[in-house]
Motif scaffolding. Structure first.
Motif, PDB file in Angstrom:
ATOM      1  N   ILE A 236       0.846  -1.190   0.000  1.00 33.74           N
ATOM      2  CA  ILE A 236       0.000   0.000   0.000  1.00 33.74           C
ATOM      3  C   ILE A 236       0.888   1.250   0.000  1.00 33.74           C
ATOM      4  O   ILE A 236       1.801   1.362   0.820  1.00 33.74           O
ATOM      5  CB  ILE A 236      -0.925   0.028   1.232  1.00 33.74           C
ATOM      6  CG1 ILE A 236      -1.697  -1.291   1.349  1.00 33.74           C
ATOM      7  CG2 ILE A 236      -1.875   1.221   1.163  1.00 33.74           C
ATOM      8  CD1 ILE A 236      -2.513  -1.652   0.133  1.00 33.74           C
ATOM      9  N   VAL A 237       0.595   2.162  -0.928  1.00 30.20           N
ATOM     10  CA  VAL A 237       1.435   3.344  -1.084  1.00 30.20           C
ATOM     11  C   VAL A 237       0.569   4.586  -0.929  1.00 30.20           C
ATOM     12  O   VAL A 237      -0.499   4.672  -1.542  1.00 30.20           O
ATOM     13  CB  VAL A 237       2.105   3.344  -2.478  1.00 30.20           C
ATOM     14  CG1 VAL A 237       3.086   4.487  -2.599  1.00 30.20           C
ATOM     15  CG2 VAL A 237       2.805   2.021  -2.743  1.00 30.20           C
ATOM     16  N   ASN A 238       1.017   5.527  -0.099  1.00 30.61           N
ATOM     17  CA  ASN A 238       0.199   6.728   0.084  1.00 30.61           C
ATOM     18  C   ASN A 238       0.833   7.951  -0.574  1.00 30.61           C
ATOM     19  O   ASN A 238       0.415   9.078  -0.358  1.00 30.61           O
ATOM     20  CB  ASN A 238      -0.073   6.987   1.574  1.00 30.61           C
ATOM     21  CG  ASN A 238       1.222   7.040   2.381  1.00 30.61           C
ATOM     22  OD1 ASN A 238       2.294   7.284   1.825  1.00 30.61           O
ATOM     23  ND2 ASN A 238       1.123   6.819   3.678  1.00 30.61           N
ATOM     24  N   SER A 239       1.862   7.710  -1.374  1.00 24.96           N
ATOM     25  CA  SER A 239       2.477   8.835  -2.054  1.00 24.96           C
ATOM     26  C   SER A 239       2.540   8.528  -3.549  1.00 24.96           C
ATOM     27  O   SER A 239       3.037   7.488  -3.983  1.00 24.96           O
ATOM     28  CB  SER A 239       3.824   9.102  -1.377  1.00 24.96           C
ATOM     29  OG  SER A 239       4.864   9.086  -2.243  1.00 24.96           O
ATOM     30  N   ALA A 240       1.924   9.400  -4.334  1.00 29.16           N
ATOM     31  CA  ALA A 240       1.613   9.101  -5.732  1.00 29.16           C
ATOM     32  C   ALA A 240       2.849   8.803  -6.572  1.00 29.16           C
ATOM     33  O   ALA A 240       2.857   7.877  -7.380  1.00 29.16           O
ATOM     34  CB  ALA A 240       0.835  10.265  -6.342  1.00 29.16           C
ATOM     35  N   GLY A 241       3.906   9.584  -6.369  1.00 26.88           N
ATOM     36  CA  GLY A 241       5.113   9.412  -7.181  1.00 26.88           C
ATOM     37  C   GLY A 241       5.706   8.026  -6.981  1.00 26.88           C
ATOM     38  O   GLY A 241       6.078   7.350  -7.941  1.00 26.88           O
ATOM     39  N   PHE A 256      -0.757  -0.928  -4.684  1.00 29.85           N
ATOM     40  CA  PHE A 256      -2.012  -0.174  -4.709  1.00 29.85           C
ATOM     41  C   PHE A 256      -1.807   1.188  -4.063  1.00 29.85           C
ATOM     42  O   PHE A 256      -1.140   1.290  -3.034  1.00 29.85           O
ATOM     43  CB  PHE A 256      -3.106  -0.903  -3.921  1.00 29.85           C
ATOM     44  CG  PHE A 256      -3.455  -2.246  -4.475  1.00 29.85           C
ATOM     45  CD1 PHE A 256      -4.426  -2.374  -5.456  1.00 29.85           C
ATOM     46  CD2 PHE A 256      -2.785  -3.385  -4.032  1.00 29.85           C
ATOM     47  CE1 PHE A 256      -4.735  -3.625  -5.976  1.00 29.85           C
ATOM     48  CE2 PHE A 256      -3.086  -4.638  -4.555  1.00 29.85           C
ATOM     49  CZ  PHE A 256      -4.069  -4.764  -5.536  1.00 29.85           C
ATOM     50  N   ASP A 257      -2.394   2.200  -4.649  1.00 31.30           N
ATOM     51  CA  ASP A 257      -2.469   3.459  -3.919  1.00 31.30           C
ATOM     52  C   ASP A 257      -3.444   3.254  -2.758  1.00 31.30           C
ATOM     53  O   ASP A 257      -4.444   2.526  -2.891  1.00 31.30           O
ATOM     54  CB  ASP A 257      -2.959   4.592  -4.826  1.00 31.30           C
ATOM     55  CG  ASP A 257      -2.982   5.903  -4.062  1.00 31.30           C
ATOM     56  OD1 ASP A 257      -1.892   6.426  -3.790  1.00 31.30           O
ATOM     57  OD2 ASP A 257      -4.086   6.377  -3.705  1.00 31.30           O
ATOM     58  N   ALA A 258      -3.149   3.914  -1.654  1.00 30.85           N
ATOM     59  CA  ALA A 258      -3.999   3.722  -0.470  1.00 30.85           C
ATOM     60  C   ALA A 258      -5.466   3.993  -0.786  1.00 30.85           C
ATOM     61  O   ALA A 258      -6.352   3.249  -0.366  1.00 30.85           O
ATOM     62  CB  ALA A 258      -3.518   4.625   0.657  1.00 30.85           C
ATOM     63  N   SER A 259      -5.724   5.044  -1.592  1.00 26.61           N
ATOM     64  CA  SER A 259      -7.123   5.401  -1.851  1.00 26.61           C
ATOM     65  C   SER A 259      -7.844   4.306  -2.636  1.00 26.61           C
ATOM     66  O   SER A 259      -8.976   3.960  -2.332  1.00 26.61           O
ATOM     67  CB  SER A 259      -7.218   6.740  -2.584  1.00 26.61           C
ATOM     68  OG  SER A 259      -6.670   6.620  -3.877  1.00 26.61           O
ATOM     69  N   GLU A 260      -7.180   3.739  -3.638  1.00 28.60           N
ATOM     70  CA  GLU A 260      -7.872   2.713  -4.419  1.00 28.60           C
ATOM     71  C   GLU A 260      -8.099   1.450  -3.589  1.00 28.60           C
ATOM     72  O   GLU A 260      -9.152   0.822  -3.674  1.00 28.60           O
ATOM     73  CB  GLU A 260      -7.146   2.408  -5.739  1.00 28.60           C
ATOM     74  CG  GLU A 260      -5.801   1.712  -5.610  1.00 28.60           C
ATOM     75  CD  GLU A 260      -5.173   1.352  -6.967  1.00 28.60           C
ATOM     76  OE1 GLU A 260      -3.945   1.369  -7.064  1.00 28.60           O
ATOM     77  OE2 GLU A 260      -5.911   1.060  -7.925  1.00 28.60           O
ATOM     78  N   VAL A 355      -8.045  21.762   0.857  1.00 33.29           N
ATOM     79  CA  VAL A 355      -7.711  21.116  -0.408  1.00 33.29           C
ATOM     80  C   VAL A 355      -6.990  19.818  -0.073  1.00 33.29           C
ATOM     81  O   VAL A 355      -6.033  19.802   0.695  1.00 33.29           O
ATOM     82  CB  VAL A 355      -6.887  22.034  -1.355  1.00 33.29           C
ATOM     83  CG1 VAL A 355      -5.660  22.607  -0.695  1.00 33.29           C
ATOM     84  CG2 VAL A 355      -6.472  21.275  -2.625  1.00 33.29           C
ATOM     85  N   ALA A 356      -7.509  18.724  -0.637  1.00 27.18           N
ATOM     86  CA  ALA A 356      -6.935  17.412  -0.369  1.00 27.18           C
ATOM     87  C   ALA A 356      -6.101  16.973  -1.564  1.00 27.18           C
ATOM     88  O   ALA A 356      -6.414  17.302  -2.704  1.00 27.18           O
ATOM     89  CB  ALA A 356      -8.052  16.401  -0.125  1.00 27.18           C
ATOM     90  N   THR A 357      -5.024  16.215  -1.279  1.00 29.46           N
ATOM     91  CA  THR A 357      -4.211  15.685  -2.362  1.00 29.46           C
ATOM     92  C   THR A 357      -3.491  14.439  -1.884  1.00 29.46           C
ATOM     93  O   THR A 357      -3.472  14.169  -0.685  1.00 29.46           O
ATOM     94  CB  THR A 357      -3.240  16.755  -2.907  1.00 29.46           C
ATOM     95  OG1 THR A 357      -2.644  16.267  -4.100  1.00 29.46           O
ATOM     96  CG2 THR A 357      -2.139  17.094  -1.889  1.00 29.46           C
ATOM     97  N   GLY A 358      -2.893  13.693  -2.807  1.00 33.97           N
ATOM     98  CA  GLY A 358      -2.352  12.389  -2.428  1.00 33.97           C
ATOM     99  C   GLY A 358      -0.871  12.208  -2.648  1.00 33.97           C
ATOM    100  O   GLY A 358      -0.431  11.114  -2.969  1.00 33.97           O
ATOM    101  N   ASN A 359      -0.103  13.282  -2.504  1.00 34.77           N
ATOM    102  CA  ASN A 359       1.332  13.181  -2.740  1.00 34.77           C
ATOM    103  C   ASN A 359       2.064  14.217  -1.884  1.00 34.77           C
ATOM    104  O   ASN A 359       1.654  15.378  -1.853  1.00 34.77           O
ATOM    105  CB  ASN A 359       1.606  13.434  -4.226  1.00 34.77           C
ATOM    106  CG  ASN A 359       3.033  13.095  -4.599  1.00 34.77           C
ATOM    107  OD1 ASN A 359       3.501  11.990  -4.362  1.00 34.77           O
ATOM    108  ND2 ASN A 359       3.730  14.058  -5.169  1.00 34.77           N
ATOM    109  N   PRO A 360       3.164  13.808  -1.209  1.00 35.61           N
ATOM    110  CA  PRO A 360       3.821  14.740  -0.294  1.00 35.61           C
ATOM    111  C   PRO A 360       4.406  15.975  -0.993  1.00 35.61           C
ATOM    112  O   PRO A 360       4.436  17.059  -0.412  1.00 35.61           O
ATOM    113  CB  PRO A 360       4.940  13.902   0.349  1.00 35.61           C
ATOM    114  CG  PRO A 360       5.123  12.719  -0.534  1.00 35.61           C
ATOM    115  CD  PRO A 360       3.809  12.483  -1.206  1.00 35.61           C
TER     116      PRO A 360
END
Lengths: 397, 476
Positions: A236-241, A256-260, A355-360
């Motif tokens: 599980i990965v919570n950082s998009a890059g 998997f991205d955490a969100s999916e 504002v929400a986003t998925g990458n540090p």
């Protein structure tokens, strides 16, 4: 003249110059220059590879590319632009300061020491000398700060579903140091849908190196990471890059991205049942490596929308790069700043308070804009917004 | 040159050096390539005028360029010189909803015009497949069409007025917000002049109401002939579809590779038919329903194997997406493509398509077709490896043969892509030497020194012949 063939040539000949990528490319939209467009860059790479121009002629334009991959979403021909860029960057010659910067950012202990040392310097921004070495421009990026420690109330085991499986969680380099609480929240979210994290010592995945053309190093790092995370359980990965790069590797089916993952495992239903939104207006910024890199657009939105009382407003140009782009805001401060201001204008016009986003990277960069513009909008990782909805007591109903 | 132009504009508005020269040496027609000396990116009409005045004073040729999506080499800097890019002129200047028009700068992408007035129920009708990136200035230069040309007309019918810089660097206003006006209609000479009589910098465009009812159908046919014969019969029935597009097997293969789209077994050709109306809601729905039923019946009579009608806007967009990105998807099949453009009377479509396949086979080149069947506007798409000079020449020869056939069937050498450098030598097929001389005189009135986009449209003038050898068919 015979037909030359190389991997890079073959990749570039997929482009038939239709130009459908142009308006999706942030650097083309800002400059209007063909040389700063995907089509122009592909053409220059092919020309350099086949000796029609020098690599040095292509280099400044490859340097200005964000690597956001918006062009791959727009491209009908299936040009693998990400691969072209990585291969081309590996050919144009390395820059020593850039390499040092990557090393500094991808070793958590080293990064922590730098942040502590950084406090000794009075300036708000990263050192001007570093910026000039990398870009010849004055710095735009604020020095990152070590975060204050955040603690969370322990989860009420009696309300949790039984544990039905184990997963790995990528701790990330920047994430671990700058946003450790996002990792903690990820563990909590996974537990809420019945998964436990198998904790394991792990290094850097190599994504930043890969996106900057240090392909061999990057692949070696990824292999080392894969062997640390051995065993057939999801990663599980919570950082998009990082997620995007790991999905390009041998174990892509397990990443998997955490969100999916959380959506697929039923978090939306739990949120709808137990979460509270406090009637906030939230907008969502698509991290490039989540939307263009991994094709994940709806999962984070679905999760946010599942929070009762939360109003999700669409952000204009939501999938246009904010300019952070790995180390881009350090290496190309001027262009990065223009993109950030454009992003900020769009964010402000939504009237959202979060504002929400998925990458540090995006997180830190957009948060800097928020500070500069009076802190009227809070920048959070998508999972942080979800966590809040669990922590806030349910007042109504 | 670079430093002088840098003084007239600002240094960062001038691009030069081998990288920039390479990047601007062709547009989307990549068979011919010629390097500019430098590229300028002006931000206003005045800046364009200043650059052009400098070029005129120094006898330096100049060529306008929008997004560089043209398919006949219109933006090719044939004699080098300066490329004047409009890409930093991309603002909407004024929107006038009550009078249904807007004024925008030439470098704006066409689709952004429609997006800006979508909420008011309006759009800018000319919609070439490249509309998401191609510019207003490019549409005007090429008098561009698109799928909806069949019902709504080409660009010329949607331009009310232009601001332009003539080849001496003088700023002219032609036409305007209000149609009509006394005197000769110079304005209609400008639209479609392929940037050879000046550079359009701003334009007033007409806004068209969005349809209130739409039905879109995709019909699969077992043979090319079944599909082509259907086209003429649909028009003959009195129905004027908003669009009537055809795609053959080659395109289907590319689309399947690109988007995973699946088509019924045994499909040799597809027709995409759209009927629309902007009457007030209720009768519009009925009218469109009746039209699409008529179309479906004709298709059935011609052996259609599958008729699917989009049930909602999402499905409709999906059908269109495949059509509009079809040529782009060809990149999956070969390193390079040339999209040809010729027109024939609709009734000749069956005969013409047979000929296209026959020519392609004879020259050993691969071809796929997707085109505006309703207008009889063909787009045979050759796909090939541009690193092989033999293939490049086979493609050029096969293309010319097809265009000759179009003319012999009573058609034209181009429908909407322009003549550019691609088809100059074919113009004598349609015009007598006297006709051509007269056209050259008209061009001369504006473009005396022949510095403004030289060596385009009219059969090559003497000064261009030598230069042309340098870039004709150099491909890679």
């Amino acid at each position: 003249m015979g037909i030359h063939v190389s991997q890079l040539t073959d990749l570039t000949t997929q482009c038939i110059r239709c130009g459908f990528c142009l308006e999706s490319c942030p650097t083309f939209v800002l400059t209007g220059e063909e040389t700063e467009s995907p089509r122009g860059r592909i053409y220059l790479v092919r020309s350099a590879e086949e000796g029609q121009v020098q690599w040095q002629d292509a280099k400044p334009h490859l340097d200005k590319c964000l690597g956001c991959l918006a062009c791959t979403t727009a491209c009908p021909s299936g040009v693998k632009y990400g691969e072209i860029l990585e291969l081309a960057r590996s050919k144009v010659g390395k820059s020593l300061p850039k390499k040092a910067l990557l090393t500094g950012m991808t070793r958590p202990n080293l990064l922590r020491i730098q942040l502590k040392l950084g406090r000794l310097f009075p300036s708000k921004r990263i050192p001007a000398l570093l910026s000039r070495l990398l870009s010849g421009q004055t710095p735009e990026v604020d020095k990152p700060q070590l975060p204050a420690k955040k603690s969370f109330p322990s989860l009420d085991e009696s309300k949790l579903p039984p544990i039905r499986g184990e997963v790995f969680m990528l701790e990330g380099c920047a994430m671990r140091v700058l946003y450790p609480h996002v990792n903690e929240i990820t563990r909590r979210m996974l537990r809420r849908v019945g998964f436990q994290v198998r904790e394991i010592g792990q290094g850097c995945c190599g994504a930043l190196h890969a996106h900057n053309g240090y392909l061999d190093e990057a692949k070696a790092m990824r292999s080392r990471l894969y062997s640390a995370l051995s065993g057939d359980i999801p990663i599980i990965v919570n950082s998009a890059g990082c997620g995007s790069w790991l999905k390009d590797g041998d174990r892509s089916g397990w990443v998997f991205d955490a969100s999916e993952f959380l959506l697929q495992e039923g978090l939306a239903e739990i949120l709808a049942r137990e979460g509270t939104g406090g009637l906030t207006r939230v907008t969502y910024h698509d991290a490039c490596h989540l939307s263009h890199g991994q094709g994940i657009r709806s999962a984070p939105r679905e999760l946010l929308k599942a929070i009762p009382g939360l109003e999700l407003v669409e952000l204009e140009e939501s999938d246009m790069c904010c300019g952070s782009a790995g180390i881009y805001n350090i290496a190309q401060p001027k262009m990065a700043r223009e993109l950030l201001e454009r992003k900020w204008k769009n964010i402000e016009s939504t009237g959202a308070t979060i504002v929400a986003t998925g990458n540090p990277g995006c997180h830190a960069w957009i948060a800097q804009a928020a500070r500069e513009h009076g802190q009227r909008v809070e920048v959070l990782h998508t999972l942080e917004v979800l966590e809040r909805s669990f922590l806030r007591p349910r007042s109504t109903s | 040159m670079v430093s002088e132009l840098g003084r007239i504009l600002s240094p960062e508005q001038v691009l030069s050096g081998p990288g920039a020269q390479r990047a601007y040496d062709c547009d989307a027609y990549s068979v011919d390539r010629s390097k500019p000396m430098c590229i300028v990116l002006p931000e206003s009409t005045e800046q364009v005028a200043a650059v052009v005045r400098w070029c005129a004073a120094n006898l330096v040729p100049f060529t306008g360029r929008g997004a560089g999506t043209g398919l006949s080499g219109g933006a090719l800097p044939a004699l080098g010189g300066v490329v004047v890019s409009t890409k930093r002129m991309n603002q909407i200047v004024e929107i006038d909803i009550p009078n249904r028009c807007l004024k925008a700068q030439a470098g704006i992408a066409n689709k952004r015009l429609s997006d800006a007035v979508k909420d008011q129920g309006l759009h800018f009708a000319p919609d070439p497949s490249s509309q998401s990136v191609s510019t207003l200035g490019g549409n005007i230069a090429e008098n561009a069409g698109g799928p909806h040309t069949l019902k709504y007309g080409v660009t010329a019918q949607h331009i009310l007025g232009v601001t332009m810089v003539d080849p001496e660097g003088e700023i002219l206003e032609l036409g305007g917000k209000v149609p009509g006006g006394p005197g000769f209609d110079f304005f209609s000479l400008i639209v479609g002049s392929e940037g050879t009589v000046g550079l359009v910098t701003e334009a007033w465009v007409k806004l068209t109401p969005l349809p209130t009812a739409v039905q879109t159908a995709l019909i699969a046919f077992p043979t090319i002939r079944d599909a082509t014969e259907t086209v003429a019969e649909i028009i003959a029935s009195g129905v004027i579809p908003a669009a009537l597009e055809m795609m053959d097997r080659g395109i289907l293969v590319a689309l399947e590779a690109a988007f995973g789209l699946k088509y019924p077994e045994g499909t040799a050709a597809l027709l995409l038919v759209e009927c629309d109306s902007n009457l007030s809601a209720e009768p519009a729905g009925e009218l469109v329903q009746r039209e699409i039923e008529t179309v479906a019946a004709i298709c059935q009579a011609h052996n259609a194997i599958d008729i699917s009608i989009a049930q909602d806007e999402a499905e409709r967009q999906k059908l269109w997406h495949a059509r509009k990105k079809g040529v782009g998807a060809m990149g999956r099949l070969a390193p390079s493509i040339v999209t040809h453009d010729g027109v024939i009377p609709r009734s000749k479509l069956p005969e013409m398509l047979d000929f296209v396949y026959e020519v392609a086979e004879r020259h050993g080149v691969k071809v796929a077709n997707l085109f505006h069947a309703g207008d009889g506007n063909l787009h045979p798409c050759f796909y090939f490896d541009d690193r092989d000079p033999k293939q490049v020449h086979a493609v050029i020869e096969a293309g010319e043969e097809i265009i000759r056939k179009c003319v012999s069937l009573g058609g034209s050498v181009t429908g909407e892509h322009g003549v550019g450098v691609e088809k100059q030598d074919l113009l004598p097929l349609m015009f007598t030497p006297d006709d051509l001389r007269l056209q050259a005189m008209a061009k001369q009135i504006f473009n005396q020194g022949n510095l403004c986009n030289p060596c385009k449209i009219l059969p090559t003038e003497k000064s261009c012949v030598e230069h042309k050898k340098r870039w004709r068919g150099v491909a890679w």
